[in-house]
Design a protein around this motif. Sequence first.
Motif, mmCIF file in Angstrom:
data_model
loop_
_atom_site.group_PDB
_atom_site.id
_atom_site.type_symbol
_atom_site.label_atom_id
_atom_site.label_comp_id
_atom_site.label_asym_id
_atom_site.label_seq_id
_atom_site.Cartn_x
_atom_site.Cartn_y
_atom_site.Cartn_z
ATOM 1 N N VAL A 191 0.814 -1.219 0.000
ATOM 2 C CA VAL A 191 0.000 0.000 0.000
ATOM 3 C C VAL A 191 0.843 1.263 0.000
ATOM 4 N N GLY A 192 2.131 1.136 0.098
ATOM 5 C CA GLY A 192 3.003 2.311 0.100
ATOM 6 C C GLY A 192 4.446 1.883 -0.012
ATOM 7 N N LYS A 193 5.325 2.849 -0.004
ATOM 8 C CA LYS A 193 6.754 2.560 -0.089
ATOM 9 C C LYS A 193 7.172 1.732 1.120
ATOM 10 N N ASP A 194 7.629 0.530 0.875
ATOM 11 C CA ASP A 194 8.084 -0.396 1.923
ATOM 12 C C ASP A 194 7.001 -0.712 2.947
ATOM 13 N N THR A 195 5.741 -0.679 2.552
ATOM 14 C CA THR A 195 4.652 -0.962 3.489
ATOM 15 C C THR A 195 3.708 -2.000 2.888
ATOM 16 N N ASP A 196 3.635 -3.147 3.527
ATOM 17 C CA ASP A 196 2.691 -4.197 3.145
ATOM 18 C C ASP A 196 1.645 -4.300 4.242
ATOM 19 N N LYS A 230 -7.137 -1.183 9.956
ATOM 20 C CA LYS A 230 -6.323 -1.384 8.759
ATOM 21 C C LYS A 230 -6.608 -0.300 7.724
ATOM 22 N N MET A 231 -7.858 0.123 7.623
ATOM 23 C CA MET A 231 -8.196 1.194 6.689
ATOM 24 C C MET A 231 -7.535 2.505 7.109
ATOM 25 N N VAL A 232 -7.514 2.780 8.410
ATOM 26 C CA VAL A 232 -6.860 3.991 8.910
ATOM 27 C C VAL A 232 -5.360 3.926 8.619
ATOM 28 N N ARG A 233 -4.769 2.761 8.811
ATOM 29 C CA ARG A 233 -3.336 2.608 8.524
ATOM 30 C C ARG A 233 -3.055 2.836 7.043
ATOM 31 N N MET A 234 -3.892 2.277 6.167
ATOM 32 C CA MET A 234 -3.696 2.485 4.735
ATOM 33 C C MET A 234 -3.845 3.953 4.368
ATOM 34 N N ARG A 293 -0.990 6.310 2.733
ATOM 35 C CA ARG A 293 -1.271 7.063 1.511
ATOM 36 C C ARG A 293 -0.921 8.537 1.698
ATOM 37 N N ALA A 294 -1.320 9.107 2.822
ATOM 38 C CA ALA A 294 -1.023 10.523 3.090
ATOM 39 C C ALA A 294 0.486 10.745 3.192
ATOM 40 N N HIS A 295 1.191 9.819 3.860
ATOM 41 C CA HIS A 295 2.648 9.929 3.980
ATOM 42 C C HIS A 295 3.303 9.861 2.607
ATOM 43 N N ASP A 296 2.869 8.924 1.784
ATOM 44 C CA ASP A 296 3.452 8.789 0.449
ATOM 45 C C ASP A 296 3.150 9.992 -0.431
ATOM 46 N N GLU A 297 1.964 10.581 -0.276
ATOM 47 C CA GLU A 297 1.642 11.793 -1.031
ATOM 48 C C GLU A 297 2.572 12.939 -0.625
ATOM 49 N N ASP A 298 2.816 13.087 0.673
ATOM 50 C CA ASP A 298 3.737 14.123 1.150
ATOM 51 C C ASP A 298 5.151 13.876 0.623
#
Length: 166
Positions: A33-38, A103-107, A111-116
């Motif tokens: 779901v993100g950089k280095d995040t499963d 899990k939805m909150v974590r995703m 997503r917000a971290h990767d956008e930043d």
Amino acid sequence: ATGTKTFLDHRDTDGNLMNVTYQGGHENAVARVGKDTDISFMLDASNGNTASLASVVNSLVDLRDGLFDISESPQASSVLDTEKELIALEDSIIDKIGELSSKMVRMETVRAHDEDYMMALDKQISKDLEIDMSEAIMRLTKVSTAYQAAMQVGAQLLNNSLLNYL
């Protein structure tokens, strides 16, 4: 639970869906779901964790069958028993909903971290692309000259040995 197929569909000869059996599962599905995040966006299936939901589905099927049975047979008590069982299983369902919500909150956080992160990269790239070439050459020459001077001073210092003092 066989772990091969979570839901087993039962169809008639015409291919119409008649019933679905929930079989649970043994392995968790994982997605990036993100950089280095499963993250596993499904419920945790280890140790038969999802198999407990099978009793909820089976109780709902029993309740449905009891409600469709019009006759005043012992099925009426079966409906009441199934209703009590469903109320008891409500906490289990609420726990599973909470697990999925976290899990939805974590995703969403990932997503917000990767956008930043991507925004910062875009800013740095645009800053690097808009640099004045003459200024960049001047800075490079300045840094290169300072580096060469530092290397020459270091070489002169290392050139002296104990024998030079004797």
